[in-house]
Design an enzyme around this catalytic site. Sequence first.
Site, PDB file in Angstrom:
ATOM      1  N   HIS A 148      50.411  49.389   6.812  1.00  0.00           N
ATOM      2  CA  HIS A 148      50.110  49.323   8.238  1.00  0.00           C
ATOM      3  C   HIS A 148      48.693  49.790   8.582  1.00  0.00           C
ATOM      4  O   HIS A 148      48.333  50.948   8.396  1.00  0.00           O
ATOM      5  CB  HIS A 148      51.150  50.180   8.992  1.00  0.00           C
ATOM      6  CG  HIS A 148      50.986  50.194  10.464  1.00  0.00           C
ATOM      7  ND1 HIS A 148      50.105  51.034  11.103  1.00  0.00           N
ATOM      8  CD2 HIS A 148      51.580  49.467  11.445  1.00  0.00           C
ATOM      9  CE1 HIS A 148      50.160  50.825  12.409  1.00  0.00           C
ATOM     10  NE2 HIS A 148      51.043  49.881  12.640  1.00  0.00           N
ATOM     11  N   ASP A 149      47.887  48.869   9.063  1.00  0.00           N
ATOM     12  CA  ASP A 149      46.582  49.156   9.674  1.00  0.00           C
ATOM     13  C   ASP A 149      45.662  50.010   8.811  1.00  0.00           C
ATOM     14  O   ASP A 149      44.943  50.887   9.326  1.00  0.00           O
ATOM     15  CB  ASP A 149      46.788  49.839  11.043  1.00  0.00           C
ATOM     16  CG  ASP A 149      47.355  48.868  12.067  1.00  0.00           C
ATOM     17  OD1 ASP A 149      47.342  49.202  13.263  1.00  0.00           O
ATOM     18  OD2 ASP A 149      47.823  47.791  11.678  1.00  0.00           O
ATOM     19  N   LYS A 198      47.629  42.100  14.073  1.00  0.00           N
ATOM     20  CA  LYS A 198      48.490  43.005  14.841  1.00  0.00           C
ATOM     21  C   LYS A 198      47.848  43.276  16.197  1.00  0.00           C
ATOM     22  O   LYS A 198      46.646  43.476  16.308  1.00  0.00           O
ATOM     23  CB  LYS A 198      48.673  44.299  14.057  1.00  0.00           C
ATOM     24  CG  LYS A 198      49.467  45.390  14.754  1.00  0.00           C
ATOM     25  CD  LYS A 198      49.848  46.473  13.759  1.00  0.00           C
ATOM     26  CE  LYS A 198      50.476  47.649  14.462  1.00  0.00           C
ATOM     27  NZ  LYS A 198      49.467  48.544  15.091  1.00  0.00           N
TER      28      LYS A 198
HETATM   29  C1  LIG Z   1      46.211  52.498  13.766  1.00  0.00           C
HETATM   30  C2  LIG Z   1      46.999  51.785  14.737  1.00  0.00           C
HETATM   31  O1  LIG Z   1      46.587  50.761  15.272  1.00  0.00           O
HETATM   32  C3  LIG Z   1      48.342  52.262  15.037  1.00  0.00           C
HETATM   33  O2  LIG Z   1      48.692  53.395  14.669  1.00  0.00           O
HETATM   34  O3  LIG Z   1      49.090  51.465  15.663  1.00  0.00           O
END
Ligand SMILES: CC(=O)C(=O)O
Length: 292
Positions: A36-37, A123
């Site tokens: 994630h990210d 995202k």
């Molecule tokens: C880093 C980020 O975009 C989040 O924690 O959703």
Amino acid sequence: MAIPKIAAYQLSSAELMPENRVNWQFDSSRAVLLIHDMQRYFLNYYDTKAEPIPTVLANIQAIKDKLKPLGVPVIYSAQPGDQTPEQRALLQDFWGQGLTADLSQTGITERLMPEQDDHVMTKWRYSAFQRTELLQLMQTQQRDQLVICGIYAHIGCLLTAADAFMNDIQAFFISDAVADFTQQDHLMAINYAAQRCARAITTQQLLADATELTTTSDLPSNKQQLKQLIADWLGVTSDELEDDDNLIECGLDSIRVLSLIDQFKAKGKEISLIELAENPTVEGWASLLLAE
Ligand SMILES: CC(=O)C(=O)O
Ligand SMILES: O=C(O)C1=CC=C[C@H](O)[C@H]1O
């Protein structure tokens, strides 16, 4: 408020293993791995040479190295740069303009570069399910477990876990493969996940769960292989496991012992749980299971 400059912090092993309300069992045939990210923009707020980042990077890589060969799809989420005001919407109010469309910001960290057969997903909101193809992809592939690692734990990782839960997907929140703004935020995320929407486990626990016997060809054929398999199940290295350690006292669960018995039985080697329980050591089981 922009993202704060993030000071180094660590969590204890006890803090990384919260009391879970569920005992969902990881199944590689049901799972998807979400990284994630892990974009340079978000990592740039850390001193990436200071904890928790080195450990988190190593754990994410270890998880990918273990799960991908088992057929688990690997998905990276990544925010786009230069989002328009319409795209950005209320994120603007909390976090300002966000990433610019420069690879030095939008790029996934070079320490975890996506491979050709990995899926990189754009995202748009905290949860990786919002306005993305994640749910449809999982449903199409009939997968209902999501292994979550990356940043930030109490924001996108946690809200993705909650969203998974509300979409009937079992989330596995990997407590030492996520990182946050502070130790307090990280701890809150772990405990909320464990108490309200996910199973929060460590990388070692996940790797042990993923080390299942799938066919009799996986069976150990010598004492060292047996020792390595049991060490994986216990989440320790084989050097940490002595031949005469009491495996029941070490925490080896009966489900795994029964699966071992079944697999040896399928190979024509009859052995009972009582026989293994009478001498629950690597040495004892090697003499029982591996003797011709
Ligand atoms: C880093 C980020 O975009 C989040 O924690 O959703
Ligand atoms: O800029 C952003 O969009 C964000 C900053 C920090 C955490 C949030 O999850 C992310 O949306």
